[in-house]
Design a protein around this motif. Structure first.
Motif, PDB file in Angstrom:
ATOM      1  N   ILE A 256      57.337  39.914  25.108  1.00  0.00           N
ATOM      2  CA  ILE A 256      58.617  39.837  25.798  1.00  0.00           C
ATOM      3  C   ILE A 256      59.509  41.005  25.402  1.00  0.00           C
ATOM      4  O   ILE A 256      60.160  41.629  26.245  1.00  0.00           O
ATOM      5  N   TRP A 257      59.530  41.340  24.137  1.00  0.00           N
ATOM      6  CA  TRP A 257      60.323  42.479  23.658  1.00  0.00           C
ATOM      7  C   TRP A 257      59.813  43.788  24.262  1.00  0.00           C
ATOM      8  O   TRP A 257      60.611  44.651  24.659  1.00  0.00           O
ATOM      9  N   LYS A 258      58.503  43.927  24.350  1.00  0.00           N
ATOM     10  CA  LYS A 258      57.907  45.119  24.982  1.00  0.00           C
ATOM     11  C   LYS A 258      58.323  45.205  26.450  1.00  0.00           C
ATOM     12  O   LYS A 258      58.652  46.287  26.956  1.00  0.00           O
ATOM     13  N   ALA A 259      58.329  44.063  27.140  1.00  0.00           N
ATOM     14  CA  ALA A 259      58.740  44.045  28.545  1.00  0.00           C
ATOM     15  C   ALA A 259      60.180  44.502  28.699  1.00  0.00           C
ATOM     16  O   ALA A 259      60.508  45.264  29.630  1.00  0.00           O
ATOM     17  N   PHE A 260      61.059  44.063  27.798  1.00  0.00           N
ATOM     18  CA  PHE A 260      62.455  44.487  27.879  1.00  0.00           C
ATOM     19  C   PHE A 260      62.581  46.003  27.741  1.00  0.00           C
ATOM     20  O   PHE A 260      63.339  46.645  28.473  1.00  0.00           O
ATOM     21  N   ASN A 261      61.824  46.581  26.805  1.00  0.00           N
ATOM     22  CA  ASN A 261      61.877  48.036  26.618  1.00  0.00           C
ATOM     23  C   ASN A 261      61.360  48.767  27.852  1.00  0.00           C
ATOM     24  O   ASN A 261      61.922  49.794  28.256  1.00  0.00           O
ATOM     25  N   GLU A 262      60.293  48.249  28.455  1.00  0.00           N
ATOM     26  CA  GLU A 262      59.760  48.875  29.668  1.00  0.00           C
ATOM     27  C   GLU A 262      60.754  48.761  30.826  1.00  0.00           C
ATOM     28  O   GLU A 262      60.953  49.724  31.589  1.00  0.00           O
ATOM     29  N   MET A 263      61.379  47.607  30.967  1.00  0.00           N
ATOM     30  CA  MET A 263      62.327  47.428  32.068  1.00  0.00           C
ATOM     31  C   MET A 263      63.559  48.306  31.914  1.00  0.00           C
ATOM     32  O   MET A 263      64.134  48.757  32.910  1.00  0.00           O
ATOM     33  N   GLU A 264      63.951  48.588  30.680  1.00  0.00           N
ATOM     34  CA  GLU A 264      65.054  49.533  30.487  1.00  0.00           C
ATOM     35  C   GLU A 264      64.655  50.928  30.974  1.00  0.00           C
ATOM     36  O   GLU A 264      65.441  51.624  31.630  1.00  0.00           O
ATOM     37  N   GLN A 265      63.421  51.346  30.670  1.00  0.00           N
ATOM     38  CA  GLN A 265      62.937  52.642  31.159  1.00  0.00           C
ATOM     39  C   GLN A 265      62.868  52.677  32.683  1.00  0.00           C
ATOM     40  O   GLN A 265      63.137  53.708  33.302  1.00  0.00           O
ATOM     41  N   LEU A 266      62.527  51.527  33.292  1.00  0.00           N
ATOM     42  CA  LEU A 266      62.466  51.446  34.753  1.00  0.00           C
ATOM     43  C   LEU A 266      63.848  51.457  35.396  1.00  0.00           C
ATOM     44  O   LEU A 266      63.974  51.701  36.601  1.00  0.00           O
ATOM     45  N   GLY A 267      64.867  51.163  34.607  1.00  0.00           N
ATOM     46  CA  GLY A 267      66.215  51.077  35.140  1.00  0.00           C
ATOM     47  C   GLY A 267      66.579  49.692  35.639  1.00  0.00           C
ATOM     48  O   GLY A 267      67.578  49.526  36.342  1.00  0.00           O
ATOM     49  N   TRP A 268      65.782  48.683  35.273  1.00  0.00           N
ATOM     50  CA  TRP A 268      66.011  47.327  35.762  1.00  0.00           C
ATOM     51  C   TRP A 268      67.012  46.563  34.915  1.00  0.00           C
ATOM     52  O   TRP A 268      67.656  45.627  35.407  1.00  0.00           O
ATOM     53  N   ILE A 269      67.118  46.888  33.634  1.00  0.00           N
ATOM     54  CA  ILE A 269      68.094  46.259  32.747  1.00  0.00           C
ATOM     55  C   ILE A 269      68.738  47.348  31.904  1.00  0.00           C
ATOM     56  O   ILE A 269      68.262  48.495  31.863  1.00  0.00           O
ATOM     57  N   GLY A 270      69.824  46.995  31.221  1.00  0.00           N
ATOM     58  CA  GLY A 270      70.486  47.937  30.332  1.00  0.00           C
ATOM     59  C   GLY A 270      69.955  47.843  28.916  1.00  0.00           C
ATOM     60  O   GLY A 270      68.862  47.320  28.670  1.00  0.00           O
ATOM     61  N   LYS A 271      70.765  48.306  27.964  1.00  0.00           N
ATOM     62  CA  LYS A 271      70.338  48.340  26.570  1.00  0.00           C
ATOM     63  C   LYS A 271      70.537  47.006  25.852  1.00  0.00           C
ATOM     64  O   LYS A 271      69.992  46.792  24.774  1.00  0.00           O
ATOM     65  N   GLU A 272      71.341  46.108  26.444  1.00  0.00           N
ATOM     66  CA  GLU A 272      71.611  44.837  25.782  1.00  0.00           C
ATOM     67  C   GLU A 272      70.336  44.008  25.676  1.00  0.00           C
ATOM     68  O   GLU A 272      69.529  43.968  26.588  1.00  0.00           O
ATOM     69  N   ARG A 273      70.190  43.335  24.547  1.00  0.00           N
ATOM     70  CA  ARG A 273      69.007  42.516  24.312  1.00  0.00           C
ATOM     71  C   ARG A 273      69.410  41.135  23.808  1.00  0.00           C
ATOM     72  O   ARG A 273      70.402  40.989  23.090  1.00  0.00           O
ATOM     73  N   PRO A 274      68.616  40.120  24.132  1.00  0.00           N
ATOM     74  CA  PRO A 274      68.840  38.802  23.533  1.00  0.00           C
ATOM     75  C   PRO A 274      68.537  38.831  22.039  1.00  0.00           C
ATOM     76  O   PRO A 274      67.730  39.639  21.559  1.00  0.00           O
ATOM     77  N   ARG A 275      69.175  37.940  21.303  1.00  0.00           N
ATOM     78  CA  ARG A 275      68.767  37.699  19.920  1.00  0.00           C
ATOM     79  C   ARG A 275      67.540  36.792  19.981  1.00  0.00           C
ATOM     80  O   ARG A 275      67.567  35.730  20.601  1.00  0.00           O
ATOM     81  N   MET A 276      66.457  37.224  19.356  1.00  0.00           N
ATOM     82  CA  MET A 276      65.203  36.493  19.397  1.00  0.00           C
ATOM     83  C   MET A 276      65.084  35.592  18.167  1.00  0.00           C
ATOM     84  O   MET A 276      65.331  36.022  17.037  1.00  0.00           O
ATOM     85  N   VAL A 277      64.694  34.336  18.401  1.00  0.00           N
ATOM     86  CA  VAL A 277      64.554  33.376  17.309  1.00  0.00           C
ATOM     87  C   VAL A 277      63.101  32.915  17.233  1.00  0.00           C
ATOM     88  O   VAL A 277      62.569  32.346  18.198  1.00  0.00           O
ATOM     89  N   ALA A 278      62.469  33.161  16.106  1.00  0.00           N
ATOM     90  CA  ALA A 278      61.107  32.681  15.860  1.00  0.00           C
ATOM     91  C   ALA A 278      61.188  31.284  15.258  1.00  0.00           C
ATOM     92  O   ALA A 278      61.857  31.070  14.242  1.00  0.00           O
ATOM     93  N   VAL A 279      60.507  30.327  15.892  1.00  0.00           N
ATOM     94  CA  VAL A 279      60.508  28.950  15.411  1.00  0.00           C
ATOM     95  C   VAL A 279      59.097  28.603  14.933  1.00  0.00           C
ATOM     96  O   VAL A 279      58.126  28.743  15.685  1.00  0.00           O
ATOM     97  N   GLN A 280      59.004  28.172  13.689  1.00  0.00           N
ATOM     98  CA  GLN A 280      57.710  27.840  13.097  1.00  0.00           C
ATOM     99  C   GLN A 280      57.690  26.384  12.623  1.00  0.00           C
ATOM    100  O   GLN A 280      58.715  25.701  12.614  1.00  0.00           O
TER     101      GLN A 280
END
Length: 398
Positions: A256-280
């Motif tokens: 998901i994080w990789k997708a966000f970086n790719e979409m920023e390069q595509l111009g689909w989203i900006g630099k803002e990112r969600p805070r990611m929470v790992a639940v174990q």
């Protein structure tokens, strides 16, 4: 670069594979596992010749509602090699009767339980099997905590590829039954997924089988990243503030994080990112301990059975990449015990009409805990990513 160039006719814009640790480039036309640098051995990331696409709605218009709608940014070169059972484009569901418990936060589920074989594993395994078909691979092996084995067995059956699955004996019977029904060779192991992985590796080396263990090959990650593309599209290209993700092997979190970086390069989203929470699970919470200790790697941790079979991963292979995402996103990590997960499965089913996996139910508990601590702020939009169907776990639920 724009869509008017010669790349527009290409089904995939895949360039090569690159190691995110040492930077070594690998030829994507060859069979790859992890980085060839013996001092590194990191998982590999696919890289694409990404164009600037200023209008994603126009770009995606008329495409099928499955994960292959993003095919230019996926690794299969020839569409004839796609092995699909209709995976992807799962719904975003707002809370209904639990809305009062969420207070001043908008909370949504992305519900992966409707995927083929009942979980998000259909995405990564579907992609890995499709690429294996393209590369001429005839026999695939994986260790599994449950859902990945069923998905591999199903997609290999569809592709005409032989599958071998190594599964802990304590895994619910339904996971084993589906592997056998799909025609896979099933090996039950007295131990955890790490024990399964060691035996699967030994047999794969001896027999010349290809392994698709979590993040020990490049393409399961590419299937899982489509969750990031989808949720961005479903939220109209405005990402939620916080994403909770159940973290065993962590492929989806990284994807998901990789997708966000790719979409920023595509111009689909900006630099803002969600805070990611790992639940174990408290049974296997090495990532949680490492995160709160500010470490770059996790320690092996296995305290035995958990009702969330997919969370019993004592030490993820890509622990460094998981932790990097958490640090970069200013995220968090939290462990939930079986009793709370068990109660949450029943509570969510009774209130929301959703029988979700214990891994997904853990997210609801984690959300409430972090909200009570003040880490979730008022009016923030929160996404909980349920990874699978609770029907497979019924024998685990009290």
């Amino acid at each position: 670069m724009s869509l008017s160039n010669s790349n527009t006719h290409k089904f995939s814009l895949l360039k090569h594979l690159r190691c995110p640790e040492c930077g070594l480039v690998h030829n994507a036309a060859e069979i790859n596992t992890v980085c060839n640098n013996e001092d590194c051995r990191s998982t590999l990331f696919a890289e694409y010749d990404l164009p600037q696409v200023l209008n994603p709605e126009q770009f995606l218009a008329g495409r099928p509602a499955n994960m292959w709608r993003y095919h230019e940014f996926l690794p299969v070169i020839n569409p004839d090699n796609i092995v699909t059972l209709g995976e992807g484009f799962t719904p975003i569901l707002p809370l209904a009767n639990l809305k009062a418990e969420a207070g001043d936060n908008e909370v949504f589920w992305k519900d992966e339980s409707g995927n083929p074989t009942g979980s998000f594993k259909a995405r990564g395994i579907g992609m890995a099997v499709s690429k294996a078909k393209e590369l001429g691979i005839k026999h695939i092996v994986t260790p599994t905590a449950g859902n990945a084995g069923g998905a591999l067995a199903a997609y290999c059956a569809r592709a005409g590829i032989k599958a071998s699955v190594y599964i802990p004996q304590l895994t619910p019977k339904v996971f084993k039954d589906e592997c056998r029904l799909y025609g896979a060779d099933l090996v039950e192991v007295d131990g955890n997924i790490a024990d399964c992985g060691k035996l699967a590796n030994d047999d794969a080396v001896q027999n010349g089988w290809f392994q698709v263990s979590t993040l020990k090959e490049p393409y399961r990650l590419e299937g899982k990243k489509t969750m990031g593309y989808e949720l961005a599209e479903q939220f109209n290209w405005q990402l939620p503030d916080v994403i909770f993700y159940p973290t065993g092997g962590g492929t989806g979190l990284i994807g998901i994080w990789k997708a966000f970086n790719e979409m920023e390069q595509l111009g689909w989203i900006g630099k803002e990112r969600p805070r990611m929470v790992a639940v174990q699970s408290t049974s296997c919470d090495g990532i949680v301990s490492a995160f709160h200790g500010g470490q770059s790697r996790s320690e092996f941790k296995d305290s035995g059975f958990t009702i969330a079979n997919g969370l019993r991963v004592p030490k993820p292979y890509a622990d460094k990449q998981i932790l990097n995402v958490l640090y970069q996103s200013k995220g968090n990590a939290i462990a939930i015990d079986d009793a709370d997960m068990n109660d949450a499965v029943k509570h969510i089913a009774a209130k929301e009409g959703m029988l979700i996996a214990p891994e997904g139910a853990a997210l609801w508990v984690a959300f409430k805990k972090l909200k009570a601590q003040g880490w979730i702020k008022a009016d923030e939009c929160v996404l909980l990513l349920n990874t699978g169907s609770g029907y497979k776990y019924l024998e685990n639920i009290d």
